[in-house]
Design a protein around this motif. Sequence first.
Motif, PDB file in Angstrom:
ATOM      1  N   ARG A 205       0.837  -1.170  -0.030  1.00 50.06           N
ATOM      2  CA  ARG A 205      -0.107   0.046  -0.118  1.00 50.06           C
ATOM      3  C   ARG A 205       0.901   1.379  -0.061  1.00 50.06           C
ATOM      4  NH1 ARG A 205      -3.030  -2.762   3.783  1.00 50.06           N
ATOM      5  NH2 ARG A 205      -2.375  -1.601   5.510  1.00 50.06           N
ATOM      6  N   THR A 206       1.741   1.572   0.863  1.00 50.22           N
ATOM      7  CA  THR A 206       2.827   2.576   0.642  1.00 50.22           C
ATOM      8  C   THR A 206       3.463   2.591  -0.423  1.00 50.22           C
ATOM      9  OG1 THR A 206       2.923   2.087   3.269  1.00 50.22           O
ATOM     10  CG2 THR A 206       4.566   3.786   2.300  1.00 50.22           C
ATOM     11  N   ASN A 207       4.002   1.523  -1.009  1.00 53.00           N
ATOM     12  CA  ASN A 207       4.585   1.608  -2.345  1.00 53.00           C
ATOM     13  C   ASN A 207       3.883   2.165  -3.297  1.00 53.00           C
ATOM     14  OD1 ASN A 207       7.050   0.432  -1.466  1.00 53.00           O
ATOM     15  ND2 ASN A 207       6.676  -1.604  -1.976  1.00 53.00           N
ATOM     16  N   ALA A 208       2.480   1.736  -3.319  1.00 53.44           N
ATOM     17  CA  ALA A 208       1.605   2.181  -4.327  1.00 53.44           C
ATOM     18  C   ALA A 208       1.195   3.385  -4.364  1.00 53.44           C
ATOM     19  CB  ALA A 208       0.190   1.428  -4.019  1.00 53.44           C
ATOM     20  N   LEU A 209       1.131   4.253  -2.857  1.00 52.58           N
ATOM     21  CA  LEU A 209       0.878   5.415  -2.443  1.00 52.58           C
ATOM     22  C   LEU A 209       2.180   6.364  -3.125  1.00 52.58           C
ATOM     23  CD1 LEU A 209      -0.460   7.724  -1.235  1.00 52.58           C
ATOM     24  CD2 LEU A 209       0.752   7.200   0.923  1.00 52.58           C
ATOM     25  N   TRP A 211       4.298   5.554  -5.485  1.00 56.65           N
ATOM     26  CA  TRP A 211       4.437   5.600  -6.710  1.00 56.65           C
ATOM     27  C   TRP A 211       3.304   6.228  -7.575  1.00 56.65           C
ATOM     28  CZ3 TRP A 211       8.484   4.065  -9.326  1.00 56.65           C
ATOM     29  CH2 TRP A 211       8.224   3.921 -10.869  1.00 56.65           C
ATOM     30  N   SER A 212       2.074   6.559  -6.698  1.00 60.12           N
ATOM     31  CA  SER A 212       1.132   7.320  -7.532  1.00 60.12           C
ATOM     32  C   SER A 212       1.351   8.535  -8.069  1.00 60.12           C
ATOM     33  CB  SER A 212      -0.267   7.038  -6.644  1.00 60.12           C
ATOM     34  OG  SER A 212       0.070   7.775  -5.333  1.00 60.12           O
ATOM     35  N   SER A 213       2.233   9.321  -7.096  1.00 60.41           N
ATOM     36  CA  SER A 213       2.549  10.411  -7.706  1.00 60.41           C
ATOM     37  C   SER A 213       3.320  10.700  -8.796  1.00 60.41           C
ATOM     38  CB  SER A 213       3.348  11.139  -6.274  1.00 60.41           C
ATOM     39  OG  SER A 213       3.866  12.536  -6.689  1.00 60.41           O
ATOM     40  N   ARG A 214       3.005  11.359  -9.776  1.00 62.60           N
ATOM     41  CA  ARG A 214       3.664  11.484 -11.188  1.00 62.60           C
ATOM     42  C   ARG A 214       5.300  12.122 -10.622  1.00 62.60           C
ATOM     43  NH1 ARG A 214       4.735  14.562 -15.687  1.00 62.60           N
ATOM     44  NH2 ARG A 214       5.123  13.231 -17.644  1.00 62.60           N
ATOM     45  N   PRO A 215       5.334  13.133  -9.977  1.00 59.09           N
ATOM     46  CA  PRO A 215       6.848  13.734  -9.620  1.00 59.09           C
ATOM     47  C   PRO A 215       7.773  12.807  -9.000  1.00 59.09           C
ATOM     48  CG  PRO A 215       5.046  15.388  -9.159  1.00 59.09           C
ATOM     49  CD  PRO A 215       4.365  14.144  -9.273  1.00 59.09           C
ATOM     50  N   ARG A 216       6.869  12.121  -7.931  1.00 64.20           N
ATOM     51  CA  ARG A 216       7.737  10.938  -7.191  1.00 64.20           C
ATOM     52  C   ARG A 216       8.277  10.065  -8.151  1.00 64.20           C
ATOM     53  NH1 ARG A 216       4.470  11.873  -2.349  1.00 64.20           N
ATOM     54  NH2 ARG A 216       3.318  10.057  -3.124  1.00 64.20           N
ATOM     55  N   ARG A 217       7.387   9.599  -9.002  1.00 60.71           N
ATOM     56  CA  ARG A 217       7.445   8.349 -10.172  1.00 60.71           C
ATOM     57  C   ARG A 217       8.698   8.609 -10.962  1.00 60.71           C
ATOM     58  NH1 ARG A 217       2.573   7.796 -11.277  1.00 60.71           N
ATOM     59  NH2 ARG A 217       2.380   8.817 -13.149  1.00 60.71           N
ATOM     60  N   LEU A 218       8.783   9.920 -11.501  1.00 63.89           N
ATOM     61  CA  LEU A 218       9.568  10.230 -12.550  1.00 63.89           C
ATOM     62  C   LEU A 218      10.994  10.232 -11.989  1.00 63.89           C
ATOM     63  CD1 LEU A 218       7.548  12.725 -14.635  1.00 63.89           C
ATOM     64  CD2 LEU A 218       8.520  10.401 -15.259  1.00 63.89           C
ATOM     65  N   THR A 219      10.914  10.974 -10.435  1.00 66.79           N
ATOM     66  CA  THR A 219      12.125  11.000  -9.781  1.00 66.79           C
ATOM     67  C   THR A 219      12.878   9.676  -9.445  1.00 66.79           C
ATOM     68  OG1 THR A 219      11.554  13.081  -8.739  1.00 66.79           O
ATOM     69  CG2 THR A 219      13.122  12.102  -7.540  1.00 66.79           C
ATOM     70  N   TYR A 220      12.118   8.677  -9.128  1.00 65.17           N
ATOM     71  CA  TYR A 220      12.496   7.419  -8.913  1.00 65.17           C
ATOM     72  C   TYR A 220      13.148   6.680 -10.063  1.00 65.17           C
ATOM     73  CZ  TYR A 220      10.488   6.677  -3.913  1.00 65.17           C
ATOM     74  OH  TYR A 220      10.233   6.567  -2.920  1.00 65.17           O
ATOM     75  N   LEU A 221      12.153   7.054 -11.206  1.00 64.05           N
ATOM     76  CA  LEU A 221      12.945   6.118 -12.399  1.00 64.05           C
ATOM     77  C   LEU A 221      14.081   6.779 -12.722  1.00 64.05           C
ATOM     78  CD1 LEU A 221       9.655   6.167 -14.674  1.00 64.05           C
ATOM     79  CD2 LEU A 221      10.825   4.068 -13.368  1.00 64.05           C
ATOM     80  N   GLY A 222      14.555   8.078 -12.638  1.00 64.76           N
ATOM     81  CA  GLY A 222      15.695   8.860 -12.853  1.00 64.76           C
ATOM     82  C   GLY A 222      16.823   8.287 -11.983  1.00 64.76           C
ATOM     83  N   LEU A 223      16.469   8.136 -10.559  1.00 67.11           N
ATOM     84  CA  LEU A 223      17.473   7.719  -9.665  1.00 67.11           C
ATOM     85  C   LEU A 223      17.772   6.262  -9.951  1.00 67.11           C
ATOM     86  CD1 LEU A 223      15.755   9.013  -6.325  1.00 67.11           C
ATOM     87  CD2 LEU A 223      18.097   9.158  -7.052  1.00 67.11           C
ATOM     88  N   TRP A 224      16.843   5.270 -10.553  1.00 70.20           N
ATOM     89  CA  TRP A 224      17.289   4.074 -10.566  1.00 70.20           C
ATOM     90  C   TRP A 224      18.124   3.594 -11.896  1.00 70.20           C
ATOM     91  CZ3 TRP A 224      11.690   2.102  -9.178  1.00 70.20           C
ATOM     92  CH2 TRP A 224      11.549   2.292  -7.770  1.00 70.20           C
ATOM     93  N   LEU A 225      17.347   4.197 -12.970  1.00 71.97           N
ATOM     94  CA  LEU A 225      17.791   3.626 -14.376  1.00 71.97           C
ATOM     95  C   LEU A 225      19.151   3.818 -14.912  1.00 71.97           C
ATOM     96  CD1 LEU A 225      14.362   3.815 -16.230  1.00 71.97           C
ATOM     97  CD2 LEU A 225      15.435   1.803 -15.379  1.00 71.97           C
TER      98      LEU A 225
END
Length: 437
Positions: A205-209, A211-225
């Motif tokens: 549930r917390t992961n989904a929360l 990940w649901s924010s587009r700014p956070r989602r894009l930041t995560y992708l940028g951090l990982w890939l």
Amino acid sequence: MATYRTLLRTPEFAPLFFGSAAQTAAQTVGGLALGTLVFRATGSPLLSAVSMFGPSLAQVLGATFLLSGADRLPPRTALPAIALAFAAGTAVQALPGLPVGAVFAVVLTLGLVASLGGGIRWGLLNEILAKEGYLTGRSLFNMMGGLMQIAGFATGGALLTVLSPHACLLLAAALYLTAALVLRLGLTTRPPRATGRTSPSVTWRTNALLWSSRPRRLTYLGLWLPNGMVVGCESLFVSYAPHAAGTLFACGALGMFAGDVTVGRLLPAAVRARLAIPLLLLLATPYLVFCVHPSVPVAAACVTVASAGFGASLIQQERLMELTPDELAGHALGLHSAGMLTLQGGSASLAGAVAQLTSPAAAITAMAAGSVVVTLALATAARRSLPRPRGDRPGRPGRAERAGSAGPAGSPGPAGSVSPAAGPAGPAGSAPERSLS
């Protein structure tokens, strides 16, 4: 901005810092020894790369099932326990005659244990320093990690010329024990940041929360890939130059140290926020030189220059903390650490497989090219997410305006902020953004 001297006088910062330093030293000496041991036994670039970076693959399981514990476990108990687990696992890997399959079973088990460490450690750091001091504190941690990796890889490479890999693994186990002692004695008892039971459902549930924010989602992708693919390049140092791998790793740590000092202390915030994409391109582009199979001195120079690009992760983490509620800070940073390490482990496995079919130099070039392509794609996504001028479509806000979103790496975000896109994080998430476990 807090100074490094002020940080070291902050209660609990010093034991967390020096305990992490001991873990990073253990990680570098033990990781190089294990990679060398496996390569000598099998002659396989793939198995050598996975032995050094394989624990990262287990991070995805931890992020799926265990990560809610990052905010629900007491740090003074959990962090020493994780260090003790690594001490025991490293000692087991040092047993003479241990089958390669058993080595990898220990590697993956330690990776699962480590999945909790990043969230607990960085959540505690955020709690000790508060958000306004987090970037400076994390910069100091990354600098320490860089110095420990320089010393650890150089020392480990020298020790491997006179000692067996098994002896070096025992030294790493002793360093993990030292880290556990420092953390247990130096930290104070703190209540968990969140209440409730650690469970897979809470983690999901917390992961989904988050990940649901587009700014956070894009930041995560940028951090990982982009980071992960460059670590795939590094995972082939042992097979590319078996007798100089320690030198290449030490040069990478030196470059990472320089990048962290520059980003964390020398650049003003307004300038720093615009450098995410340039730093990510710097992180990958020098590795393209490996297409001509450079000599060790040229390869070392390329690795040093490229590794300064790991400084991008500081910008990204600062942005992530701006986007995350305090009560989810540990979980958010744990998800970053687990995702980053998972991508690093997957990239190391992919790079090893490509090297097995072609050559280490060709695989390094391919992974670097992939990182460049991903970085440019993230930059394009950032530009497309910018709000459209109101005059373009009267009466209708642009898509980014309606979503209130921000793109990765250097694109303006809500309230005029800047979101970065995108580095050796160490055992249990203790080191910088390039990790061996």
